[in-house]
Every structure is written in structure tokens, then in C-alpha cells.
Design an enzyme around this catalytic site. Structure first.
Site, PDB file in Angstrom:
ATOM      1  N   GLU A 136     -17.256  11.863  27.269  1.00  0.00           N
ATOM      2  CA  GLU A 136     -17.821  10.659  26.654  1.00  0.00           C
ATOM      3  C   GLU A 136     -16.840  10.180  25.580  1.00  0.00           C
ATOM      4  O   GLU A 136     -17.100  10.227  24.397  1.00  0.00           O
ATOM      5  CB  GLU A 136     -19.197  10.963  26.072  1.00  0.00           C
ATOM      6  N   HIS A 202     -20.073   2.969  25.048  1.00  0.00           N
ATOM      7  CA  HIS A 202     -19.514   2.894  23.694  1.00  0.00           C
ATOM      8  C   HIS A 202     -18.474   1.771  23.674  1.00  0.00           C
ATOM      9  O   HIS A 202     -17.326   1.966  23.289  1.00  0.00           O
ATOM     10  CB  HIS A 202     -18.924   4.233  23.277  1.00  0.00           C
ATOM     11  N   HIS A 223     -25.614   5.208  29.296  1.00  0.00           N
ATOM     12  CA  HIS A 223     -26.871   4.914  28.581  1.00  0.00           C
ATOM     13  C   HIS A 223     -27.051   3.424  28.283  1.00  0.00           C
ATOM     14  O   HIS A 223     -26.814   2.960  27.170  1.00  0.00           O
ATOM     15  CB  HIS A 223     -27.056   5.771  27.337  1.00  0.00           C
ATOM     16  N   ALA A 227     -25.226   1.688  22.366  1.00  0.00           N
ATOM     17  CA  ALA A 227     -23.802   1.708  22.045  1.00  0.00           C
ATOM     18  C   ALA A 227     -23.005   0.784  22.964  1.00  0.00           C
ATOM     19  O   ALA A 227     -21.955   1.143  23.481  1.00  0.00           O
ATOM     20  CB  ALA A 227     -23.241   3.129  22.095  1.00  0.00           C
ATOM     21  N   GLY A 256     -38.644   6.456  26.572  1.00  0.00           N
ATOM     22  CA  GLY A 256     -39.469   5.413  25.996  1.00  0.00           C
ATOM     23  C   GLY A 256     -38.972   4.924  24.650  1.00  0.00           C
ATOM     24  O   GLY A 256     -39.543   3.985  24.081  1.00  0.00           O
ATOM     25  N   HIS A 258     -35.102   5.083  23.784  1.00  0.00           N
ATOM     26  CA  HIS A 258     -33.772   4.507  24.009  1.00  0.00           C
ATOM     27  C   HIS A 258     -33.863   3.169  24.751  1.00  0.00           C
ATOM     28  O   HIS A 258     -33.039   2.278  24.522  1.00  0.00           O
ATOM     29  CB  HIS A 258     -32.897   5.481  24.806  1.00  0.00           C
ATOM     30  N   ASP A 281     -29.165  12.856  28.268  1.00  0.00           N
ATOM     31  CA  ASP A 281     -28.338  12.759  27.057  1.00  0.00           C
ATOM     32  C   ASP A 281     -28.922  13.670  25.977  1.00  0.00           C
ATOM     33  O   ASP A 281     -28.880  13.354  24.784  1.00  0.00           O
ATOM     34  CB  ASP A 281     -28.258  11.312  26.567  1.00  0.00           C
ATOM     35  N   GLY A 316     -29.395  11.070  19.910  1.00  0.00           N
ATOM     36  CA  GLY A 316     -29.495  11.589  21.266  1.00  0.00           C
ATOM     37  C   GLY A 316     -30.943  11.877  21.583  1.00  0.00           C
ATOM     38  O   GLY A 316     -31.825  11.733  20.731  1.00  0.00           O
TER      39      GLY A 316
END
Length: 393
Positions: A136, A202, A223, A227, A256, A258, A281, A316
Site C-alpha cells: 500500500e 491514496h 478502499h 484517501a 458501515g 468507511h 483493511d 483502519g
């Protein structure tokens, strides 16, 4: 250990669809047959075969977590093969049969130590199988760090990339990058030649920069929403590009927090189900009950997900894959869709063609759970686990 198992009286979710009153036959680490209960009753079985009546419970392909930092007090931040092997053992409790340990950006020496820890752990698992490494970073945007540190990221550096690849012994499976970085196309071509799956994450990319990334085969996203540059009516940004282009696949953290559950339902209107991948994550303190929790060297607190104590930034998740599947169903997805996001989709996107389906010839990696999403059994390469422990016969 028995090399032959027959699970019967089950609802089999084969990867796409659910089939009631079915049986799954396993031999020598592989699925050799799937058939209905009528045929099961007509068959004659060798006394060496272990027959397990599941009483209508669900059998699904084993879950594959392609983005995970830790669980149960163990994680990649320890830079230790032993800690990663403990992750492997812990994950069995939650139906995970394969995972890709994820490393944050770090200075070169530390990152190489983390890479070597994963490599050293591979092949020694006593639980979920390690498929390889997810990096990552470090080639991510300083403007979209999340909880990663600014001094750990790097401009695109092909020499550094080759050093990381050599340290991994060719075991890097996927890598999160910011498409807008200078010389990203050269890096992408380098990674493509190595078979690495590139993920946009990111990132502070504009819409046009995301499209340029797509042209260089950055076709998966890390994700979603978190980011990355937001959607705006004058610049759709990274989020907009992912919604506009159905061919881009993306990770979903289904806790619920993120992502709002209604956004996930909206996403399904824009994107085929086979482009969505459930990930956790999750961090090292996930599933721990300690009052003081440390993740990535910083104190965090748990309020449905982890927040950095110093500034309240989301650090996270505390999700497990089994809870993620349960949540997706509660959000309005079908069980078949949720299971596909947890198994078949990550297998296909990460080029693990031997995983993700319950069909003859596929690895015997399975999860068995009841209607309340309690894990009953996890089967990894034909080995049966109950409550995280191998069952002997």
C-alpha cells in the site's frame, strides 16, 4: 487427516448462485464433485470418507482478504514471519482461506524487512494461505496519506521498485499507487511486466489522470472513497472515475463506517457485481479486547472502526470477512452477491484462478456457516478446521 470429505445436506453457494440440498465431495486437496442430495443418498461411500451432515447450513468458497494489515494482536507491522503466521491461524475463525498481507509505506530498509517477513512466512502456514504481498505504497500522494506518514512515501523510483521486487522473490501480487505521480506510466509498465495488479489509492488524481492510469492498466481501486480525491461536478476526481467507468474494480470496506450502506447500493447501479471486492483493511488490534490499542506504532481507539487517538482520523477497520458478508446482506445485497464479493471476485482480479468457485478441479478451500453467520467449519486445501483448530480423524 482424512483426504476425503463429503459435505452434504447443504446449501451450496458455488460462487454465483445458491443450490439447496447439495453435497460437495473433496479429495486430495481438491473439489472433485458437486451433486444433489438425491444422488448422495444413492451413492455408496468408502468407509474412509468423512461424511458431514450440515443440516442445511451454507457452504461457500473460502473468503479471500486481499487487503489486511493484522488481526488478533498480530500484524505485518511487527515485521516478523511469526506474527504473519499467527494472522494465518486467526483468520481461520472467520472463514478466510487465503489472504494477502498488506504493508504500509515505509523507509526502504523497513519496507524490505516487512516484505521479507511475508516471504519467509509463505509455505509455513497452519491456517489461511498467504497468496503474496500487497504494497500500500510507497508511491502514493502526500496529499492523501490517511494515517500513513509523510516521510514514508516516495516519488516514483524504478530502482527502488526493482529492489522491492527482488526482496519479494517475485511475490508482490498487488500494489496501491497514485496514478497522478510523475513517471507513473513507466512504473506501471514495469509492474505489468511482473504480473502485479495495480490499484489506484491514496491518490489526489483528477478525472483525466485516472483515465491515464486506466490506459496503463491501473484498473483496480483501494478502499473506495477513502484517501482519494472526491467527486465534484467540474472534476469527477478519482471517485467519479470509478463510478463512471464500470470496468474499474474496487475494494469495499463493508463496516458501515468507511462507506455508507446506501452508497454501496447506489454503486451497484453503476458497476457490475463482479467489479466489487470485499476487504477488511483490518488492523493488528482487530478482535482484541484490550483497553489500550496500538496500530502502526500509534495509539488508536475502537468505535466500530479504529480512529487515531491523536486527531480522530480513521486508521483502519476492525472488520472480519464473515462480518463483512453479514453486513452486506443487511445492507440489501443478496447472500450470493456478498459471497461473490468475498471469494470469486478477489480470486479473479488477483489472478488466482484456482480459487473462488465450488466446482470440480478447484482448490478445496471452503467456509461453512449457519443462517446467523456463525462459522461452523473452514476447509483449507481439504483440511477441516472447527473453531480454528484442525479436526483429526
Amino acid at each position: 487427516m482424512s483426504s476425503e470429505i463429503c459435505l452434504h445436506n447443504a446449501t451450496v453457494i458455488n460462487g454465483y448462485a445458491a443450490m439447496k440440498n447439495c453435497a460437495v465431495m473433496i479429495k486430495d486437496y481438491k473439489i472433485i464433485d458437486v451433486f444433489n442430495e438425491t444422488r448422495f443418498k444413492q451413492k455408496r461411500f468408502s468407509p474412509n470418507i468423512r461424511l458431514i451432515d450440515l443440516g442445511g447450513a451454507f457452504v461457500a468458497p473460502g473468503f479471500i482478504d486481499t487487503h489486511i494489515h493484522g488481526i488478533g494482536g498480530f500484524g505485518t507491522e511487527d515485521l516478523s514471519p511469526a506474527s504473519i503466521l499467527k494472522m494465518s491461524q486467526k483468520l481461520v475463525h472467520y472463514g478466510v482461506t487465503s489472504f494477502i498481507p498488506t504493508l504500509y509505506s515505509a523507509p526502504k530498509e523497513k519496507l524490505i524487512r516487512g516484505i521479507r517477513a511475508v516471504v519467509d512466512a509463505m509455505g509455513k502456514e497452519e491456517g489461511a494461505k498467504i497468496l503474496g504481498i500487497h504494497l500500500e505504497g510507497p508511491f502514493i500522494s502526500p496529499a492523501r496519506l490517511g494515517v500513513q506518514s509523510a516521510d514514508s512515501v516516495s516519488p516514483v523510483d524504478l530502482k527502488l521498485m526493482d529492489e522491492l521486487w527482488q526482496a519479494s522473490e517475485g511475490k508482490i501480487v498487488n500494489m496501491t499507487v497514485a496514478p497522478e505521480l510523475k513517471h507513473m506510466r513507466e512504473l506501471a509498465l514495469n509492474c505489468i511486466s511482473k504480473g502485479i495488479v495495480l490499484q489506484a489509492g491514496h491518490t489526489n488524481a483528477t478525472y483525466e489522470q485516472m483515465v491515464e492510469g486506466m490506459q496503463a492498466r491501473i484498473m483496480h481501486a483501494t478502499h473506495l472513497f477513502n484517501a482519494m480525491s472526491r467527486m465534484h461536478h467540474r472534476d469527477p476526481g478519482a471517485v467519479g472515475a470509478i463510478f463512471i467507468h464500470p470496468e474499474i474494480s474496487c475494494e469495499i470496506i463493508a463496516d458501515g463506517i468507511h462507506i455508507n450502506p446506501n452508497i454501496i447500493k447506489f454503486l451497484l447501479r453503476c458497476k457490475p457485481i463482479d467489479r466489487l471486492v470485499l476487504v477488511t483493511d483490518s488492523l493488528k488490534p482487530a478482535e482484541q479486547k484490550k483497553k489500550t490499542l496500538i496500530a502502526n506504532g500509534e495509539e488508536v481507539y475502537l468505535d466500530e472502526c479504529f480512529y487515531r487517538k491523536s486527531d480522530g482520523v480513521i486508521a483502519g477497520s476492525a472488520l472480519t470477512m464473515l462480518k463483512g458478508v453479514k453486513n452486506l446482506v443487511s445492507f440489501g445485497l443478496t447472500l450470493e452477491q456478498a459471497v461473490q464479493m468475498a471469494s470469486l471476485n478477489p480470486a479473479r482480479i488477483m489472478k488466482q484462478e484456482h480459487l473462488g468457485l465450488i466446482a470440480p478441479g478447484y482448490d478445496a478451500d471452503l467456509v461453512v456457516f449457519d443462517k446467523h453467520f456463525n462459522n461452523l467449519y473452514t476447509i483449507i486445501s481439504g483440511v477441516l478446521y472447527h473453531k480454528g483448530k484442525k479436526l483429526c480423524v
